[in-house]
Design a protein around this motif. Structure first.
Motif, PDB file in Angstrom:
ATOM      1  N   ILE A 174     114.395  47.551  16.426  1.00  0.00           N
ATOM      2  CA  ILE A 174     115.709  48.205  16.424  1.00  0.00           C
ATOM      3  C   ILE A 174     115.697  49.433  17.323  1.00  0.00           C
ATOM      4  O   ILE A 174     116.649  49.694  18.074  1.00  0.00           O
ATOM      5  CB  ILE A 174     116.107  48.581  14.980  1.00  0.00           C
ATOM      6  N   GLY A 175     114.585  50.195  17.250  1.00  0.00           N
ATOM      7  CA  GLY A 175     114.487  51.388  18.085  1.00  0.00           C
ATOM      8  C   GLY A 175     114.521  51.064  19.565  1.00  0.00           C
ATOM      9  O   GLY A 175     115.249  51.703  20.334  1.00  0.00           O
ATOM     10  N   LEU A 176     113.744  50.049  19.980  1.00  0.00           N
ATOM     11  CA  LEU A 176     113.713  49.686  21.394  1.00  0.00           C
ATOM     12  C   LEU A 176     114.996  48.979  21.830  1.00  0.00           C
ATOM     13  O   LEU A 176     115.449  49.151  22.964  1.00  0.00           O
ATOM     14  CB  LEU A 176     112.505  48.781  21.668  1.00  0.00           C
ATOM     15  N   ARG A 177     115.563  48.204  20.927  1.00  0.00           N
ATOM     16  CA  ARG A 177     116.729  47.378  21.294  1.00  0.00           C
ATOM     17  C   ARG A 177     118.019  48.190  21.337  1.00  0.00           C
ATOM     18  O   ARG A 177     118.860  47.991  22.229  1.00  0.00           O
ATOM     19  CB  ARG A 177     116.881  46.239  20.282  1.00  0.00           C
ATOM     20  N   LEU A 228     102.527  43.028   3.554  1.00  0.00           N
ATOM     21  CA  LEU A 228     103.222  42.153   4.501  1.00  0.00           C
ATOM     22  C   LEU A 228     104.639  42.648   4.764  1.00  0.00           C
ATOM     23  O   LEU A 228     105.107  42.674   5.908  1.00  0.00           O
ATOM     24  CB  LEU A 228     103.246  40.723   3.965  1.00  0.00           C
ATOM     25  N   LEU A 229     105.322  43.072   3.709  1.00  0.00           N
ATOM     26  CA  LEU A 229     106.669  43.623   3.874  1.00  0.00           C
ATOM     27  C   LEU A 229     106.629  44.904   4.702  1.00  0.00           C
ATOM     28  O   LEU A 229     107.546  45.180   5.486  1.00  0.00           O
ATOM     29  CB  LEU A 229     107.300  43.895   2.507  1.00  0.00           C
ATOM     30  N   GLY A 230     105.555  45.688   4.517  1.00  0.00           N
ATOM     31  CA  GLY A 230     105.401  46.894   5.327  1.00  0.00           C
ATOM     32  C   GLY A 230     105.258  46.575   6.802  1.00  0.00           C
ATOM     33  O   GLY A 230     105.866  47.225   7.661  1.00  0.00           O
ATOM     34  N   VAL A 231     104.458  45.545   7.107  1.00  0.00           N
ATOM     35  CA  VAL A 231     104.285  45.124   8.497  1.00  0.00           C
ATOM     36  C   VAL A 231     105.618  44.639   9.075  1.00  0.00           C
ATOM     37  O   VAL A 231     105.997  44.996  10.201  1.00  0.00           O
ATOM     38  CB  VAL A 231     103.227  44.003   8.595  1.00  0.00           C
ATOM     39  N   ILE A 232     106.351  43.842   8.297  1.00  0.00           N
ATOM     40  CA  ILE A 232     107.654  43.329   8.757  1.00  0.00           C
ATOM     41  C   ILE A 232     108.628  44.489   8.966  1.00  0.00           C
ATOM     42  O   ILE A 232     109.385  44.522   9.945  1.00  0.00           O
ATOM     43  CB  ILE A 232     108.220  42.320   7.742  1.00  0.00           C
ATOM     44  N   GLY A 233     108.617  45.450   8.040  1.00  0.00           N
ATOM     45  CA  GLY A 233     109.515  46.599   8.156  1.00  0.00           C
ATOM     46  C   GLY A 233     109.217  47.435   9.396  1.00  0.00           C
ATOM     47  O   GLY A 233     110.143  47.863  10.105  1.00  0.00           O
ATOM     48  N   ILE A 234     107.927  47.672   9.667  1.00  0.00           N
ATOM     49  CA  ILE A 234     107.548  48.451  10.851  1.00  0.00           C
ATOM     50  C   ILE A 234     107.957  47.711  12.121  1.00  0.00           C
ATOM     51  O   ILE A 234     108.499  48.301  13.065  1.00  0.00           O
ATOM     52  CB  ILE A 234     106.031  48.727  10.847  1.00  0.00           C
ATOM     53  N   THR A 235     107.711  46.384  12.150  1.00  0.00           N
ATOM     54  CA  THR A 235     108.091  45.591  13.317  1.00  0.00           C
ATOM     55  C   THR A 235     109.600  45.625  13.536  1.00  0.00           C
ATOM     56  O   THR A 235     110.069  45.779  14.673  1.00  0.00           O
ATOM     57  CB  THR A 235     107.625  44.134  13.138  1.00  0.00           C
ATOM     58  N   ILE A 239     101.093  52.027  15.073  1.00  0.00           N
ATOM     59  CA  ILE A 239     101.705  52.572  13.854  1.00  0.00           C
ATOM     60  C   ILE A 239     100.990  52.031  12.622  1.00  0.00           C
ATOM     61  O   ILE A 239     100.732  52.764  11.655  1.00  0.00           O
ATOM     62  CB  ILE A 239     103.208  52.233  13.809  1.00  0.00           C
ATOM     63  N   LEU A 240     100.628  50.754  12.633  1.00  0.00           N
ATOM     64  CA  LEU A 240      99.874  50.171  11.512  1.00  0.00           C
ATOM     65  C   LEU A 240      98.525  50.857  11.355  1.00  0.00           C
ATOM     66  O   LEU A 240      98.078  51.130  10.234  1.00  0.00           O
ATOM     67  CB  LEU A 240      99.684  48.668  11.734  1.00  0.00           C
TER      68      LEU A 240
END
Length: 354
Positions: free
Chosen positions: A20-23, A8-15, A335-336
């Motif tokens: 951040i990349g897009l923003r 779950l932390l991995g999913v949150i980190g990727i999101t 990515i997931l």
């Protein structure tokens, strides 16, 4: 349980990383990424041109870039020229439209009073009070900002020219060594995974964007054509506005066409009321028909999810969120898929359902 929360932390980190990349980073790398996509797209064609006509890839790529840019610029120039003419006509005839609007309000109030027994004078005062309030708000908040907005638009045009120049230079430099760079990078696993993600994102995101742009174009053409047949002098301007509104979630063409039809019905203009209602039914039916035909099951995402991410994208990125919202969703999903095997993703879904 610990493994579940780790994933779950991995999913949150990727999101968070994608957000951040897009923003914050997209604006800095967008010209070079656009140059990379263009080179990757036209590279097979430039190879054929080089083999058959013995022309350097740099020259053929630059020619294709200028050709595409010139065609888009010419189309935009014609469209903007017509829009400016119609906007100028609206501004020049504001007094006449104000009188026509007043007559329409009076007619509607009289119709409501005669049909339903409602006091027409109270409705008229309520409408004019709100109009005066809106005019005051425009004078206080909007008019002072027009000058600053004009400066921003001028700066935006200069920024767009500079961005095109950067893309032009990047394409020219990249096409020369693209094959060699690509062959070297293919030796590394992260780059191969990046290409896999890009290919899947191109197939899914490309299908979504192509479908939405096609639907917006068709709906806009139908609106412009319908208004033109009805004799509307601003068919192009109003039709484009309605077509763009149709792309926004929870809005659609009915936002303008249905109130328009109701006003005509109250005034007794039954032909125009039926015409605007018919135009709404046609455009809405076309969207409902084309979406499953153009998309089908390619996205693997429920339509309500797309509506939510588009709305969230608009809240986060502004108007660009119509595109960036779904792109963010597709990017996170791909990515997931690249990081976690399909079996693990299914297990994660089952664990989070419990």
């Amino acid at each position: 349980m610990a493994d579940k929360y780790k994933k779950l932390l991995g999913v949150i980190g990727i999101t968070a990383a994608v957000y951040i990349g897009l923003r914050y980073l997209l604006a800095y790398v967008a010209p070079f990424f656009a140059a990379y996509l263009f080179v990757r797209l036209v590279n097979p064609l430039t190879r054929k041109i080089q083999d058959r006509m013995k022309i350097k890839k740099e020259w053929s790529t630059v020619f294709l870039l200028l050709l595409v840019t010139g065609a888009l610029a010419f189309g935009c120039w014609i469209l903007c020229d017509q829009l400016i003419i119609q906007i100028r006509n609206v501004v020049m005839n504001l007094d006449g439209y104000r009188r026509s609007f007043g007559g329409m309000v009076d007619g509607c109030c009289q119709a409501l009073e005669g049909t339903f027994g409602i006091n027409g004078e109270d409705i008229r005062q309520f409408i004019y009070q709100n109009i005066e309030y809106m005019e005051d708000r425009v004078q206080v908040y909007i008019l002072p900002g027009l000058f600053n907005s004009s400066i921003k638009y001028a700066a935006g045009i200069l920024k767009g020219i500079a961005t095109f120049f950067v893309i032009f230079v990047a394409v020219t430099l990249l096409i020369r060594d693209y094959d060699e760079i690509n062959d070297r990078l293919l030796k590394y696993s992260p780059y191969r995974k990046f290409l896999d993600i890009m290919d899947r994102l191109w197939n899914i995101g490309g299908a979504y964007l192509k479908a939405q742009l096609s639907i917006i174009l068709i709906v806009t053409v139908l609106c412009v054509l319908g208004l033109w047949l009805l004799g509307n002098p601003y068919a192009l301007l109003v039709g484009i506005v309605i077509g763009l509104l149709d792309a926004l979630p929870f809005i659609g063409t009915g936002t303008i066409l249905l109130p328009w039809a109701v006003i005509c019905l109250i005034r007794g203009d039954f032909f125009y009321a039926a015409s605007y209602a018919t135009l709404f039914l046609i455009t809405n039916g076309v969207r409902e028909y084309l979406e499953p035909v153009l998309l089908g099951d390619k996205l693997g995402v429920y339509p309500i999810v797309i509506a939510i991410v588009v709305y969230a994208g608009i809240c986060i990125f502004g108007v660009a969120g119509v595109i960036l919202g779904p792109v963010m969703l597709f990017l996170v999903v791909e990515i997931l898929k690249a990081i976690f095997p399909k079996k693990e993703i299914c297990e994660m879904k089952e664990q989070f359902r419990r």
